[in-house]
Scaffold this motif. Structure first.
Motif, PDB file in Angstrom:
ATOM      1  N   VAL A 105       0.859  -1.178   0.000  1.00 23.70           N
ATOM      2  CA  VAL A 105       0.000   0.000   0.000  1.00 23.70           C
ATOM      3  C   VAL A 105       0.900   1.233   0.000  1.00 23.70           C
ATOM      4  O   VAL A 105       1.864   1.304   0.776  1.00 23.70           O
ATOM      5  CB  VAL A 105      -0.913   0.043   1.243  1.00 23.70           C
ATOM      6  CG1 VAL A 105      -1.721   1.333   1.278  1.00 23.70           C
ATOM      7  CG2 VAL A 105      -1.845  -1.159   1.271  1.00 23.70           C
ATOM      8  N   VAL A 106       0.609   2.196  -0.880  1.00 25.03           N
ATOM      9  CA  VAL A 106       1.283   3.483  -0.839  1.00 25.03           C
ATOM     10  C   VAL A 106       0.533   4.371   0.150  1.00 25.03           C
ATOM     11  O   VAL A 106      -0.670   4.574   0.016  1.00 25.03           O
ATOM     12  CB  VAL A 106       1.321   4.143  -2.225  1.00 25.03           C
ATOM     13  CG1 VAL A 106       1.966   5.536  -2.135  1.00 25.03           C
ATOM     14  CG2 VAL A 106       2.093   3.270  -3.208  1.00 25.03           C
ATOM     15  N   VAL A 107       1.252   4.854   1.156  1.00 20.13           N
ATOM     16  CA  VAL A 107       0.637   5.649   2.217  1.00 20.13           C
ATOM     17  C   VAL A 107       0.908   7.128   1.943  1.00 20.13           C
ATOM     18  O   VAL A 107       2.067   7.547   1.934  1.00 20.13           O
ATOM     19  CB  VAL A 107       1.197   5.257   3.595  1.00 20.13           C
ATOM     20  CG1 VAL A 107       0.524   6.079   4.688  1.00 20.13           C
ATOM     21  CG2 VAL A 107       0.998   3.773   3.855  1.00 20.13           C
ATOM     22  N   PRO A 108      -0.128   7.923   1.692  1.00 24.64           N
ATOM     23  CA  PRO A 108       0.105   9.344   1.480  1.00 24.64           C
ATOM     24  C   PRO A 108       0.571  10.014   2.776  1.00 24.64           C
ATOM     25  O   PRO A 108       0.380   9.445   3.856  1.00 24.64           O
ATOM     26  CB  PRO A 108      -1.277   9.853   1.046  1.00 24.64           C
ATOM     27  CG  PRO A 108      -2.242   8.870   1.615  1.00 24.64           C
ATOM     28  CD  PRO A 108      -1.534   7.545   1.626  1.00 24.64           C
ATOM     29  N   PRO A 109       1.197  11.205   2.655  1.00 22.85           N
ATOM     30  CA  PRO A 109       1.314  12.030   1.462  1.00 22.85           C
ATOM     31  C   PRO A 109       2.528  11.673   0.612  1.00 22.85           C
ATOM     32  O   PRO A 109       3.441  10.990   1.080  1.00 22.85           O
ATOM     33  CB  PRO A 109       1.473  13.438   2.041  1.00 22.85           C
ATOM     34  CG  PRO A 109       2.228  13.204   3.319  1.00 22.85           C
ATOM     35  CD  PRO A 109       1.681  11.909   3.875  1.00 22.85           C
ATOM     36  N   ILE A 110       2.515  12.152  -0.638  1.00 17.14           N
ATOM     37  CA  ILE A 110       3.686  12.130  -1.497  1.00 17.14           C
ATOM     38  C   ILE A 110       4.134  13.576  -1.639  1.00 17.14           C
ATOM     39  O   ILE A 110       3.383  14.426  -2.115  1.00 17.14           O
ATOM     40  CB  ILE A 110       3.381  11.515  -2.871  1.00 17.14           C
ATOM     41  CG1 ILE A 110       2.891  10.070  -2.712  1.00 17.14           C
ATOM     42  CG2 ILE A 110       4.613  11.558  -3.768  1.00 17.14           C
ATOM     43  CD1 ILE A 110       2.461   9.419  -4.021  1.00 17.14           C
ATOM     44  N   ASP A 111       5.345  13.845  -1.188  1.00 12.46           N
ATOM     45  CA  ASP A 111       5.849  15.216  -1.111  1.00 12.46           C
ATOM     46  C   ASP A 111       6.735  15.488  -2.319  1.00 12.46           C
ATOM     47  O   ASP A 111       7.801  14.871  -2.470  1.00 12.46           O
ATOM     48  CB  ASP A 111       6.643  15.380   0.194  1.00 12.46           C
ATOM     49  CG  ASP A 111       6.917  16.835   0.524  1.00 12.46           C
ATOM     50  OD1 ASP A 111       6.516  17.717  -0.262  1.00 12.46           O
ATOM     51  OD2 ASP A 111       7.540  17.098   1.571  1.00 12.46           O
ATOM     52  N   PHE A 112       6.300  16.404  -3.188  1.00 11.49           N
ATOM     53  CA  PHE A 112       7.077  16.771  -4.367  1.00 11.49           C
ATOM     54  C   PHE A 112       7.994  17.933  -4.017  1.00 11.49           C
ATOM     55  O   PHE A 112       7.534  18.967  -3.519  1.00 11.49           O
ATOM     56  CB  PHE A 112       6.149  17.130  -5.530  1.00 11.49           C
ATOM     57  CG  PHE A 112       5.387  15.950  -6.049  1.00 11.49           C
ATOM     58  CD1 PHE A 112       5.955  15.073  -6.958  1.00 11.49           C
ATOM     59  CD2 PHE A 112       4.097  15.695  -5.607  1.00 11.49           C
ATOM     60  CE1 PHE A 112       5.260  13.972  -7.429  1.00 11.49           C
ATOM     61  CE2 PHE A 112       3.387  14.597  -6.073  1.00 11.49           C
ATOM     62  CZ  PHE A 112       3.974  13.730  -6.992  1.00 11.49           C
ATOM     63  N   ARG A 113       9.286  17.745  -4.298  1.00 15.36           N
ATOM     64  CA  ARG A 113      10.299  18.707  -3.890  1.00 15.36           C
ATOM     65  C   ARG A 113      11.115  19.162  -5.091  1.00 15.36           C
ATOM     66  O   ARG A 113      11.012  18.583  -6.162  1.00 15.36           O
ATOM     67  CB  ARG A 113      11.212  18.067  -2.828  1.00 15.36           C
ATOM     68  CG  ARG A 113      10.437  17.544  -1.622  1.00 15.36           C
ATOM     69  CD  ARG A 113      11.332  17.041  -0.547  1.00 15.36           C
ATOM     70  NE  ARG A 113      10.590  16.609   0.629  1.00 15.36           N
ATOM     71  CZ  ARG A 113      11.134  16.369   1.812  1.00 15.36           C
ATOM     72  NH1 ARG A 113      12.449  16.504   1.966  1.00 15.36           N
ATOM     73  NH2 ARG A 113      10.393  15.995   2.828  1.00 15.36           N
ATOM     74  N   PRO A 114      11.932  20.206  -4.899  1.00  9.09           N
ATOM     75  CA  PRO A 114      12.752  20.680  -6.022  1.00  9.09           C
ATOM     76  C   PRO A 114      13.703  19.604  -6.545  1.00  9.09           C
ATOM     77  O   PRO A 114      13.934  18.572  -5.902  1.00  9.09           O
ATOM     78  CB  PRO A 114      13.530  21.855  -5.410  1.00  9.09           C
ATOM     79  CG  PRO A 114      12.673  22.329  -4.277  1.00  9.09           C
ATOM     80  CD  PRO A 114      12.037  21.090  -3.715  1.00  9.09           C
TER      81      PRO A 114
END
Length: 222
Positions: A105-114
């Motif tokens: 299971v992919v557990v959110p959050p997914i943090d998009f960074r530079p």
């Protein structure tokens, strides 16, 4: 049940246009995928938390053909929720495919960074976890940042302590190191965790720094 904290690093030509916005503009400070619905249909629905200039963010959304529709809910002066629907592309299929399997299971959050970086957490059993990582696209650099036993309670506030830092901090709390007035010494904490006083002191300093940094980050989000 194991969890993996994973860093994905996308090459420039595979980055989503909104991810490129984070790299190219100072207007957006954070772009975090909180929840998503990925079905057999060609369109997916996602809820993002966005910090920054929402006008710049929504202008970018309007310029992307893949984005079918979106709505914005204001939280405060700089923070918003963005609910959007977008058409899946080949990069999405290559990413989502390995992560949609029995046993993980992919557990959110997914943090998009530079710099094309995304951080996410995956939980599951050994075999499916290994298979999922092995099948992620080769051009997306994958790094496992942390491995551990999953505990939802810890996931609510996880400063990323090492085992030794946690042991030192737990001993310090139990022995009254953080009481006022202080009820014990670093030397006693060191004895409890079977370490030299200088080592115990270093563990505590690093643990305190990690905890406070994570707490401030949590307060900034809230």
């Amino acid at each position: 049940m194991k969890y993996l904290r994973v860093e994905l690093r996308y090459p420039p030509d595979l980055r989503h246009p909104m991810h490129r916005l984070i790299d190219e503009s100072d207007a957006v400070d954070r772009d975090v995928l909180l929840h998503g619905t990925v079905l057999g249909e060609p369109d997916d629905t996602f809820l993002f938390y966005v910090e920054g200039d929402i006008d710049v963010y929504t202008d970018a959304l309007r310029s992307i053909d893949r984005i079918r529709e979106f709505g914005v809910t204001r939280i405060d002066e700089t923070a918003h929720y963005v609910l959007l629907t977008q058409r899946r592309d080949t990069v999405d299929d290559a990413m989502f495919g390995p992560l949609q399997r029995t046993g993980i299971v992919v557990v959110p959050p997914i943090d998009f960074r530079p710099n094309g970086v995304a951080h996410l957490t995956i939980i599951g059993t050994g075999g499916p976890l290994r298979d999922a990582l092995a099948e992620l696209p080769d051009r997306i650099e994958t790094t496992v940042l942390r491995i551990g036993e999953y505990d939802w309670r810890q996931d609510l506030f996880d400063p990323g302590l090492t085992d030794r830092q946690f042991d030192a901090l737990a001993a310090a709390v139990e022995l009254g190191y953080y009481e006022s007035p202080r009820e014990t010494t670093v030397e006693t904490v060191a004895e409890r965790i079977d370490a030299a006083p200088s080592t115990a002191s270093e563990h505590l300093r690093k643990a305190e720094s990690a905890v406070m940094s994570a707490f401030i980050g949590l307060r900034e989000v809230s």
